[in-house]
Design an enzyme around this catalytic site. Structure first.
Site, PDB file in Angstrom:
ATOM      1  N   GLY A 249       0.773  -1.241   0.000  1.00 13.75           N
ATOM      2  CA  GLY A 249       0.000   0.000   0.000  1.00 13.75           C
ATOM      3  C   GLY A 249       0.797   1.280   0.000  1.00 13.75           C
ATOM      4  O   GLY A 249       0.216   2.371  -0.034  1.00 13.75           O
ATOM      5  N   GLY A 288       2.881  -3.190  -4.364  1.00 19.40           N
ATOM      6  CA  GLY A 288       2.431  -3.244  -5.750  1.00 19.40           C
ATOM      7  C   GLY A 288       2.749  -1.944  -6.446  1.00 19.40           C
ATOM      8  O   GLY A 288       3.715  -1.823  -7.185  1.00 19.40           O
ATOM      9  N   CYS A 356     -17.905   6.908 -25.716  1.00 19.58           N
ATOM     10  CA  CYS A 356     -19.168   7.633 -25.634  1.00 19.58           C
ATOM     11  C   CYS A 356     -19.645   7.747 -24.186  1.00 19.58           C
ATOM     12  O   CYS A 356     -20.677   7.207 -23.792  1.00 19.58           O
ATOM     13  CB  CYS A 356     -20.216   6.933 -26.500  1.00 19.58           C
ATOM     14  SG  CYS A 356     -21.695   7.923 -26.795  1.00 19.58           S
TER      15      CYS A 356
END
Length: 428
Positions: A249, A288, A356
């Site tokens: 983290g 990570g 879109c």
């Protein structure tokens, strides 16, 4: 607004942004856009920064890195970390298969996640993973049953929810009472006692992970003290803990954040554990983002510049399907022109894609001197970039390349349109 993080592996040279020694416009010309670009040097240096704290002077480990591969699961990146000596933190059987395909060792894999299926448990038990990080009594019960059916013993740890505020985005906070993760702090001791009675589970560790993109050490120390208190209570109850998994983290700098340096961060936690009298425990880190986040960028080309009454739009060929973080978290990524345009007027643009959706934006209110056909580099995109990408609007996912000095390696081919519906079938 233009805030550029301090990067390793990417820099501007002679008015052109480069990945190590390779100009990004050269990569765009060779591989097209959008393309994710990673620096081998940046990946290796980040891993070695953890190793500087994890290794003792005599070469022995006082801690080990288990890469949280949900951040970026490309096989080449996994293989690089495996070569450097990393273990892996996984959250699915698919991630386990990737580790094995990349040359990683199952006995250096910890299997996290709140919803492991029976089939995933079977796959992990047959592969021989290092540990299951369990997050509920029903999960514990199921694993014991599955292991018993296979005639094996499952190595386990319990993930503690310490109710500590990591001071990060609520979507990536995982250690508070209201989060779905872990076992409530007050229930941990009795859950371990239940686990100790199960014949097909063996207690080997304890686990805690409080969130992602954390830029302060104090939440880690708060959580760590609560977990160390539990280890003491477990020892008094006759339950021995062999490893302490303190999760990951640690954040990175996207703009002006100032997270602690990796080695200082890891040393602070490891020294704290030793000072509390638990230096005999094997310690696991599960980084990570701090390994891969600033080691990658997304390269994109400008299709159109569209002036508007209240906003100017820079329409690029990358979109929210390629990089989901801005739309999902309103996350900021620095965006820079690959080449400096000295003869082009600087205007303020929203950088948007062709999807879109009004949520299809990659950056807002950016001052850029650009023209159609130019390339932009969206920085700090190595973590939760490609792994969160999709085929929305039937768009093929981007190519990925790894730069090693002056060499560029294609590590994932761009998806073709035909491949997107190759597994679909028409009605008879």
């Amino acid at each position: 607004m233009s805030l550029i993080p301090v990067l390793n592996g990417f820099s501007e040279k002679n008015h052109t942004w480069c990945a190590e020694e390779v100009p990004l416009d050269q990569i765009a010309k060779q591989f097209g856009t959008p393309t994710y670009v990673y620096s081998k040097k940046a990946l290796s240096d980040a891993f070695n920064a953890y190793e500087a704290a994890c290794k003792k002077p005599n070469g022995e480990h006082r801690a080990r890195v288990h890469y949280a591969m949900k951040a970026n699961s490309n096989l080449a990146i996994l293989n690089l970390f495996a070569r450097l000596g990393a273990g892996f933190d996984i959250v699915s059987a698919g991630e386990l298969a990737r580790v094995l395909a990349a040359g990683g060792s199952a006995n250096q894999v910890v299997f996290s996640g709140v919803g492991k299926s029976k089939q995933e448990m079977i796959a992990a038990l047959k592969a021989g993973v290092k540990c299951f990080n369990l997050e509920s009594i029903p999960e514990l019960t199921r694993l014991n049953e599955v292991a018993s059916e296979l005639g094996v013993v499952a190595p386990i740890s319990l993930r503690v929810n310490p109710d500590v505020d990591p001071k990060t985005h609520p979507y990536i906070s995982t250690g508070l009472k209201g989060n779905k993760f872990g076992i409530a702090y007050d229930d941990v001791l009795k859950t371990y006692q239940e686990a100790a009675k199960m014949s097909s589970c063996k207690i080997v560790g304890i686990d805690c992970h409080i969130g992602s993109q954390i830029t302060e050490i104090s939440p880690y120390l708060d959580a760590l003290d609560r977990v160390l208190d539990l280890i003491k209570a477990l020892d008094s109850a006759g339950i021995k803990i062999h490893h302490l998994d303190i999760g990951g983290g640690l954040g990175i700098s996207y703009t002006d954040e100032t997270p602690p340096a990796i080695t200082d961060f890891a040393n602070t936690l490891l020294n704290h554990i030793e000072q509390k009298g638990y230096g005999h425990l094997e310690v696991l880190f599960e980084p990570g983002r701090s390994l891969v986040g600033n080691a990658g960028l997304l390269l994109t080309s400008i299709e159109y510049l569209k002036p508007g009454e209240t906003k100017n739009f820079c329409i690029v060929d990358a979109a929210m399907n390629d990089l989901m973080r801005p739309a999902m978290y309103e996350a900021y990524h620095a965006i820079v022109p690959v080449k400096t345009n000295t003869n082009t007027e600087t205007l303020t643009y929203d950088i948007v894609g062709p999807i879109c959706e009004s949520g299809d934006w990659l950056g807002r209110d950016r001052a850029l001197a650009v023209k159609p056909g130019d390339q932009l580099a969206i920085l700090s995109a190595g973590a939760y970039g490609f792994t969160m990408s999709s085929n929305y609007n039937t768009r093929g996912r981007a190519a990925e390349v790894m730069v090693d000095g002056s060499q560029v390696h294609l590590i994932r081919e761009r998806e073709t349109i035909e491949s997107l519906f190759a597994n679909e079938r028409l009605l008879p």
